[in-house]
Design a protein around this motif. Structure first.
Motif, PDB file in Angstrom:
ATOM      1  N   THR A   9      -8.718  -5.768  -7.805  1.00 51.80           N
ATOM      2  CA  THR A   9      -8.413  -7.137  -8.208  1.00 51.80           C
ATOM      3  C   THR A   9      -9.068  -7.424  -9.554  1.00 51.80           C
ATOM      4  OG1 THR A   9      -8.489  -9.493  -7.603  1.00 51.80           O
ATOM      5  CG2 THR A   9     -10.410  -8.160  -7.027  1.00 51.80           C
ATOM      6  N   SER A  11      -9.256 -10.806 -10.289  1.00 53.53           N
ATOM      7  CA  SER A  11      -9.538 -12.220 -10.077  1.00 53.53           C
ATOM      8  C   SER A  11     -10.998 -12.406  -9.686  1.00 53.53           C
ATOM      9  CB  SER A  11      -8.643 -12.775  -8.953  1.00 53.53           C
ATOM     10  OG  SER A  11      -9.152 -13.999  -8.471  1.00 53.53           O
ATOM     11  N   VAL A  45       1.692  -0.963  -7.109  1.00 55.39           N
ATOM     12  CA  VAL A  45       1.193  -1.967  -8.043  1.00 55.39           C
ATOM     13  C   VAL A  45       1.017  -1.362  -9.422  1.00 55.39           C
ATOM     14  CG1 VAL A  45      -0.718  -3.535  -8.568  1.00 55.39           C
ATOM     15  CG2 VAL A  45       0.006  -3.193  -6.193  1.00 55.39           C
ATOM     16  N   SER A  47      -0.777  -2.069 -12.818  1.00 56.95           N
ATOM     17  CA  SER A  47      -1.892  -2.918 -13.221  1.00 56.95           C
ATOM     18  C   SER A  47      -1.671  -3.617 -14.561  1.00 56.95           C
ATOM     19  CB  SER A  47      -3.168  -2.087 -13.302  1.00 56.95           C
ATOM     20  OG  SER A  47      -4.212  -2.864 -13.829  1.00 56.95           O
ATOM     21  N   ARG A 214      -2.718  -2.874  -0.496  1.00 60.47           N
ATOM     22  CA  ARG A 214      -2.229  -4.216  -0.777  1.00 60.47           C
ATOM     23  C   ARG A 214      -2.021  -5.035   0.497  1.00 60.47           C
ATOM     24  NH1 ARG A 214       3.315  -4.651  -3.779  1.00 60.47           N
ATOM     25  NH2 ARG A 214       2.949  -2.422  -3.568  1.00 60.47           N
ATOM     26  N   ASP A 218      -2.797  -9.266   0.237  1.00 60.20           N
ATOM     27  CA  ASP A 218      -1.964  -9.273  -0.969  1.00 60.20           C
ATOM     28  C   ASP A 218      -2.065 -10.637  -1.633  1.00 60.20           C
ATOM     29  OD1 ASP A 218      -0.105  -9.008  -2.955  1.00 60.20           O
ATOM     30  OD2 ASP A 218       1.436  -8.095  -1.681  1.00 60.20           O
ATOM     31  N   ASN A 219      -2.980 -10.754  -2.617  1.00 60.79           N
ATOM     32  CA  ASN A 219      -3.163 -12.073  -3.230  1.00 60.79           C
ATOM     33  C   ASN A 219      -2.099 -12.410  -4.258  1.00 60.79           C
ATOM     34  OD1 ASN A 219      -4.509 -11.031  -5.850  1.00 60.79           O
ATOM     35  ND2 ASN A 219      -5.830 -10.202  -4.256  1.00 60.79           N
ATOM     36  N   ALA A 220      -1.090 -11.541  -4.386  1.00 61.78           N
ATOM     37  CA  ALA A 220       0.091 -11.921  -5.163  1.00 61.78           C
ATOM     38  C   ALA A 220       0.993 -12.799  -4.291  1.00 61.78           C
ATOM     39  CB  ALA A 220       0.854 -10.686  -5.615  1.00 61.78           C
ATOM     40  N   THR A 223      -1.736 -17.050  -2.181  1.00 57.36           N
ATOM     41  CA  THR A 223      -2.309 -17.639  -3.398  1.00 57.36           C
ATOM     42  C   THR A 223      -3.360 -18.708  -3.114  1.00 57.36           C
ATOM     43  OG1 THR A 223      -0.439 -19.169  -3.490  1.00 57.36           O
ATOM     44  CG2 THR A 223      -0.265 -17.162  -4.801  1.00 57.36           C
TER      45      THR A 223
END
Length: 278
Positions: A9, A11, A45, A47, A214, A218-220, A223
């Protein structure tokens, strides 16, 4: 001893939650060279991380380590490694290496300023592993099942687990006295090959490292930061509790190995039929 768990991540908020939940390494992924071509059409993913992400996240890490995957060895590698070290990496990972010379160049460029890990994910890397293991500057090795199975032209990444390739490699690495891991782990109850079976294989093979896939969080898709925290807390507790069960059931390892072989064979057949139908 529990598995050292890694989560990708960039974030700061998610990194802080992951650390609080017991994730051992926050992974910044700078690798872009050749990845699109290798994994074209795959649900992986790609990046968008940068060196600045290291600088943003490193200061908040009080327990977790900062792992950074750089690009495969290239003309700009020395400069990239210098930037990553300066930004605060605790561990630098070299992907897609194909020769002992590339590993030596990487180790020399890091120069002991932080720990090193090699991502073994090409058949050429397998072929030169004996020579690479003579290098004193390597701290650990992770076997990347996704790209390695593509390198061998296989259908499903866990074929490498079922056909004995991972076991053969881990025995060599263990013989050199290095810690190692392989592949990733989905949240419990998920994964084409159920994650519980994969975790038991980690314990059978003496693996001490794994990537959280993921599906773990999965923070995609998720949210809301409170939901991210809830998912992480819940999933990490389930995983750690299950590790405790696995560690105490050594007698089940061999039976699980056979089940993994059988299930992988079924999955490969399903994938091939689907491809032929398409």
């Amino acid at each position: 001893m529990s598995l050292i768990l890694m989560y990708i991540t960039n974030s700061p908020e998610v990194a802080q939650i992951a650390q609080k939940s017991g994730v051992d390494r926050i992974w910044i992924d700078l690798e872009t060279f050749g990845k699109e071509e290798r994994q074209k059409g795959m649900n992986t993913v790609k990046s968008q991380h940068t060196v600045d992400d290291i600088k943003k996240i490193k200061p908040i890490l009080t327990k977790s380590e900062m792992l950074v995957r750089v690009n495969p060895w290239n003309d700009n590698s020395v400069q990239e490694i210098d930037q990553v070290v300066s930004a605060g990496a605790d561990i630098i990972m070299l992907p897609m290496w194909k020769s002992a010379a590339e590993v030596t160049n990487f180790i020399n460029s890091v120069g002991g300023r932080c720990k090193t890990t090699l991502l073994l994910e090409t058949k050429e890397a397998v072929e030169c592993l004996d020579e690479v293991l003579k290098n004193d500057g390597v701290d650990e090795i992770h076997i990347g099942l996704n790209d390695l199975h593509l390198s061998y032209g296989l259908t499903f990444m866990f074929e490498l687990l079922a056909n004995g390739t991972v076991e053969k490699l881990t025995k060599k690495i263990a013989g050199a006295g290095l810690p190692y891991g392989f592949g990733g782990i989905a949240r419990l109850g998920e994964g084409l090959l159920p994650s519980k079976k994969v975790i038991m294989e980690h314990y059978r093979l003496g693996s001490t490292r794994a990537i959280l896939s993921r599906s773990f969080c999965d923070n995609a898709i998720i949210t809301d930061i409170k939901e991210v925290e809830h998912v992480f807390t819940e999933n990490m507790k389930e995983l750690r509790d299950y590790e405790g069960v696995v560690a105490e059931n050594i007698e089940s390892y061999e039976k699980n190995r056979i089940v993994v072989q059988q299930e992988v064979a079924k999955i490969v057949e399903i994938i091939r039929r689907k491809r032929n139908a398409d």
